[in-house]
Scaffold this motif. Sequence first.
Motif, mmCIF file in Angstrom:
data_model
loop_
_atom_site.group_PDB
_atom_site.id
_atom_site.type_symbol
_atom_site.label_atom_id
_atom_site.label_comp_id
_atom_site.label_asym_id
_atom_site.label_seq_id
_atom_site.Cartn_x
_atom_site.Cartn_y
_atom_site.Cartn_z
ATOM 1 N N ARG A 1 -10.206 47.121 32.388
ATOM 2 C CA ARG A 1 -9.889 46.280 31.228
ATOM 3 C C ARG A 1 -10.756 46.674 30.028
ATOM 4 O O ARG A 1 -11.550 45.887 29.522
ATOM 5 N N GLU B 1 -10.949 49.390 40.439
ATOM 6 C CA GLU B 1 -10.243 48.989 41.660
ATOM 7 C C GLU B 1 -10.375 47.498 41.932
ATOM 8 O O GLU B 1 -9.686 46.955 42.790
ATOM 9 N N GLY B 2 -11.258 46.834 41.192
ATOM 10 C CA GLY B 2 -11.386 45.380 41.354
ATOM 11 C C GLY B 2 -10.244 44.616 40.680
ATOM 12 O O GLY B 2 -10.072 43.413 40.917
ATOM 13 N N GLN B 3 -9.475 45.266 39.850
ATOM 14 C CA GLN B 3 -8.324 44.614 39.198
ATOM 15 C C GLN B 3 -7.105 44.763 40.103
ATOM 16 O O GLN B 3 -6.955 45.771 40.792
ATOM 17 N N SER B 4 -6.229 43.782 40.043
ATOM 18 C CA SER B 4 -5.080 43.839 40.956
ATOM 19 C C SER B 4 -4.218 45.072 40.684
ATOM 20 O O SER B 4 -3.633 45.640 41.599
ATOM 21 N N ASP B 5 -4.158 45.504 39.427
ATOM 22 C CA ASP B 5 -3.374 46.700 39.126
ATOM 23 C C ASP B 5 -4.239 47.959 39.096
ATOM 24 O O ASP B 5 -3.751 49.047 38.795
ATOM 25 N N GLY B 6 -5.541 47.805 39.386
ATOM 26 C CA GLY B 6 -6.421 48.968 39.471
ATOM 27 C C GLY B 6 -6.819 49.558 38.126
ATOM 28 O O GLY B 6 -7.399 50.647 38.078
ATOM 29 N N ALA C 1 -6.283 53.635 43.854
ATOM 30 C CA ALA C 1 -5.836 53.161 42.541
ATOM 31 C C ALA C 1 -5.623 54.337 41.594
ATOM 32 O O ALA C 1 -4.643 54.376 40.830
#
Length: 684
Positions: A365, A357-362, A408
């Motif tokens: 990586r 959830e820390g990534q903009s697209d959820g 997300a």
Amino acid sequence: MVPRRNAPGPGYGANPPGAKGTRMRTSRRVPVALLALSVAAALGVGVWSSATPVKAGTAPVTAVSTDFEDGTTQNWAPRSTDETVANSPTVAHDGTHSLAVTDRTESWQGPTLDLLDTMELGVQYTIAAWVRLADGDASTSARLSVERRLGDAVNYETVVGDTTLNAGSWTQMSGTYTLANDVDFLTVYVETSDGTSSFFIDDFTMTYVPAIPIEADIPALKDVFADSFPIGAAVGRAQLLGEHGQLLSKHFSTLTAGNAMKWDATEPTEDAFTYTDADAIVAYANANDIAVRGHTLVWHNQTPSWVFQDASGATMTATEENKTLLLSRLENHIRNVAGHYADDIYAWDVVNEVIDEGQSDGLRRSTWYTVTGLDYIRTAFAVAREVAPNAKLYINDYNTTVAAKRDALYDLVSQLKSEGIPIDGVGHQMHGNVDWPSAADTDAALTKFAALGVEQQVTEMDISVYTDSTSSHDTISADLLARQATRYQALFDVYAAHQADLTSVTLWGLADDDTWLKTFPITRLDLPLLFDEQLQSKPAYWSIIGQPSPTASTTASASASASTSASASASASASASGTTACAVTYSVAGQWPGGFQGAVAIGNTGTAAINGWTLGWTFADGQQIAQLWNGGFTQSGSTVTVTSEAWNGTIAAGGSASFGFLGSWDGTNTMPTSFTLNGQTCSG
Ligand code: XIL
């Protein structure tokens, strides 16, 4: 010297001279030993300590002990023909002799002891040794492992991972090990992680605590929850044997292989599939009428490095060629593993932990994602559906009780379902702790996905006794176990309310003697399950079946469902008058750039009960609370107000209540020291 074997993992070691033993181990039982019951005295644990004994233990029995005081090697031998293993009077941990290993030319070389005739299947041993570097050798780390073989199959299992040795001092290495496989060769050995330093070992012991029978007459969980949902446990082969196997089949109607079906276990090298442990688990389940969840086909952990290497052996970068290669490996893996169990596994965690959830697209990586985008998920579900058409296909993740995480996950599942990807269910891991998650957040998670028209399962539940990742206790107080029971009950109440949405609830482990939380996030005593280290029912077990715990003390009564402390509710009504006073303990349980976890305990130091509380304080550095559990909160500027929940509002004289929160900070994170409780100033 002996050639190095290409074995993966931390247990990496050598393939020393030919197998010594040929006898196959069978499930012989441990010789019956007298059970010397010694009740451990309770140790105070923080503000929660009580004077109640924690748990009755049994005295350990020594199976092997070598102290080298007789001047011999006591059957220890070198692993190869290079190094020398000899009794030494140079240094000793205790007494005057130890065992020296010199002339090493490889890091895997070291002293080894044959355990074939000593170690019994299915018994958990504590294996310990003192290790010391030769004077003058630079610091390095050592590890202690077991090598087991059956025919040509060789396995190395780490008992104690890399442990730093400092020149001139002894270090104790201690860990537990349960032999769960038939073997015709079995040794324990000590090696270094690198280098060829000479070292000494001394006072090696292998002990076990004799098993006591499981409680035959207590209600079976699978019966208690028969009308609600199947109930399961994650297991390894060791949990199929002896008393563990009895406990498993008595209580559980579904099981998950904790590790045996992961990629590193099923396809350690490309296109070479091994199902030894997984097949044994499935055979046990079939024989005992237990359903099997499959865990897991795709994950970023426990996946061998070859999977992510390109044709030249380098780590994959995001190219079309690598994407094609990675997806073909993925397809081959799932085709084989899910195909192998097409008739046995009713639900698969097809992908595990793909959300960040820390990534903009959820999206996490992982190499899966960076090389293939979302296609690895699409391929995984499509292939799994094709080869295992009768299995329910799940996407599984942790922290779904955290709004950002579940949102997300929800968005991803919605998108993939709209594309026609065959996702049948969402798995909520539900790794929690005595204070977290709240019933409300758990309810919110289950409610959210119910609206999406997917099945749901609780897949990996456990309740750590720790609310941070650094504390460590030698014993766990009865109060902590009572808090754990309260949390279990609160969450099971939510599950029961959602039984129409939930198709199973699985615990991540069978009993406290074997739980991943003993080494994650750090090595420490954790007791997160329903049965204790001797397989006996805990307050948590009684709390979820809604019966009073026969063994719980008055302060640790698990039946006190509506209170964190039975003593609190018991004496509250008797204390209508008296003085009021409070003491607040505020601590930062964990802190990271920008964020922190706070823990607050309110102690009632007066003589009257507190009936409902509002606690206030002011943050000095602009800290902001984002989420709080075990209370309601408002924050206006720097002023925080926290109010009790219905179930923790009463604090008896001498009792306490606690809550925790996640907050943000910037620059400094000064802890408040001044608090008001119901308008009255507390001592900090
Ligand atoms: C854990 C196992 O229990 C451990 O034995 C192993 O060392 C690491 O993995 N989430 C998951 C599980 O999905 O696969 C993990 O299992 C625990 C966290």
